[in-house]
Design an enzyme around this catalytic site. Sequence first.
Site, PDB file in Angstrom:
ATOM      1  CG  ASN A  86     -13.416 -85.431  42.105  1.00  0.00           C
ATOM      2  OD1 ASN A  86     -14.474 -84.623  42.226  1.00  0.00           O
ATOM      3  ND2 ASN A  86     -13.493 -85.749  40.423  1.00  0.00           N
ATOM      4  CB  THR A 127     -25.980 -88.322  44.790  1.00  0.00           C
ATOM      5  OG1 THR A 127     -24.887 -89.343  45.183  1.00  0.00           O
ATOM      6  CG2 THR A 127     -26.234 -87.378  46.046  1.00  0.00           C
ATOM      7  CB  CYS A 166     -16.075 -86.685  36.523  1.00  0.00           C
ATOM      8  SG  CYS A 166     -15.639 -85.247  36.073  1.00  0.00           S
ATOM      9  CD  GLU A 204     -22.058 -75.988  35.954  1.00  0.00           C
ATOM     10  OE1 GLU A 204     -20.770 -76.033  36.546  1.00  0.00           O
ATOM     11  OE2 GLU A 204     -23.015 -75.923  36.690  1.00  0.00           O
TER      12      GLU A 204
END
Length: 483
Positions: A151, A231, A283, A464
Amino acid sequence: MEEVVVANFINGEFVPASSYVPSFDPSTGKVWAKIPDSGAEEVDKAVTAAKTAFKTWSVKSAEERSKVLMKIAEKLEARMAEFVELESRDQGKPLWLSKAVDIPRAVHNFRVFASSVLHDTNRSSVMNAANAVNYTVRDPVGVAGLISPWNLPLYLLSFKIAPAIAAGNTVVAKPSEMTSVSAWKLCEVFNEAGVPPGVINLVFGVGPKAGEAIVVHPDVPLISFTGGTVTAKRLKTSAAPFSKKLSLELGGKNPAVIFADADMEKCIATTIRSSFLNQGEICLCTSRIYVEKPAYEDFLKKFVEETKKLKVGNPREDSSFMGALISKEHLEKVKGYVKVGVEEGATIACGEGKESLDLPAEYKDGYYMRPTVFTDLKDDSRLMKEEIFGPVTCVVPFDTEEEVIVKANDVQYGLAATVWTQDVSRLHRVSRKIQAGTVWANCWLVRDLNMPFGGMKDSGTGREGCVDSMDFYTEQKTICLKL
Ligand code: NDP
């Protein structure tokens, strides 16, 4: 335009592949690139190169590594127009968006981590009674396996590569095979910037083959993955027999909580962006909009009016707010959710099934759909629970603060949220109670890389950002000196 043929980048060299998978231009639905169909063999070669390079890269000073990152930023910035075009072409997003956001942010990622690594300090603690001093040291972990989605291709890949190499690791990365072209071109930039061979390796291919081979490689002790929650579950199982460090940035089902006293002009303009920017394929996009009852009807009317004005079309035209979705399969998946909504008895206020798309012949086979707004949804509707990852959003009314907090939290995800009110106490109160890694109060997507980023619940594991990425990409050791 000539067909693009992507090559793996191993030990500083482009290595042609023995077999390829096609990559489609989402705006036309035509094949425009061939991507190596790599597997365990190519991954192993890349890991070997990365392991060798680790011996010298990991012992360089932070200043030396920082200079290389700065050079990457400079060289990438100099080729901005080329990368802007490639990213839009490969992903389907409007050109203006890759120019305003994707590529500048990739440049910024390299600059920020080049700088932050110079300011990294260690902790210390004096134990008076024991007459001892403790201090920490950090060491890079080794070969970092980096797996990124389609994306925001370069934006997210660079958010992994930059901190990984700044901290002294070497890298084997795999972008999504649907959007590998900008990453392949970035390898030219690495060579121009003087990145030593083997420090950054790119292996292209499909997830279950090339991605999985990275995850199960015994010499890759750290995996940073951004992608879907399903996933990630598979990846955790594959990685389980090894003691790997894992950072997982996953899906979201992000609520907007809008109180009646919000600055509605700003709120509507921002919520349009947060719902439909990048075709809703971020997201962090808003997909459940809760509006306090006194403001509901007015909000809905204006929101729908503004949504109808959004132009969907040729990503190369500045007037297109939305381009094409990433793939035929994904378009069908998103349209499938529209069907589910209708079957569940919800109402389409605008978009798919209501207004048609008028596209020039060249774009008829592209993967376009209109931004779609649903109302009259039940709390347990699949549209209110599952990540759609496309231009579909749901607007529902609420009565009380307590009620909306329960509803906002009643999903498996916990990535991001927005809260809209002019009451500062309420902003703090509601923001604290919402289960999300990031809460934007009266704004959206204002990102400070100094701050931790990540998700709760099924939205991920780990954070992060300048400090947090340094924690992830290094091993800390405490040394205790008895005086
Ligand atoms: P996927 O999970 O399908 O893919 C992500 C990456 O993993 C791709 O490179 C993919 O390769 C690879 N992959 C697929 N299967 C495996 C496997 N078995 N082992 C190792 N790697 C594998 O996600 P999408 O690309 O569809 O991205 C969309 C998802 O990403 C959404 O859920 C979105 O919310 C999430 N996302 C989260 C962000 C965050 O920061 N929290 C940011 C952006 C997106 P390939 O595509 O080549 O098969």
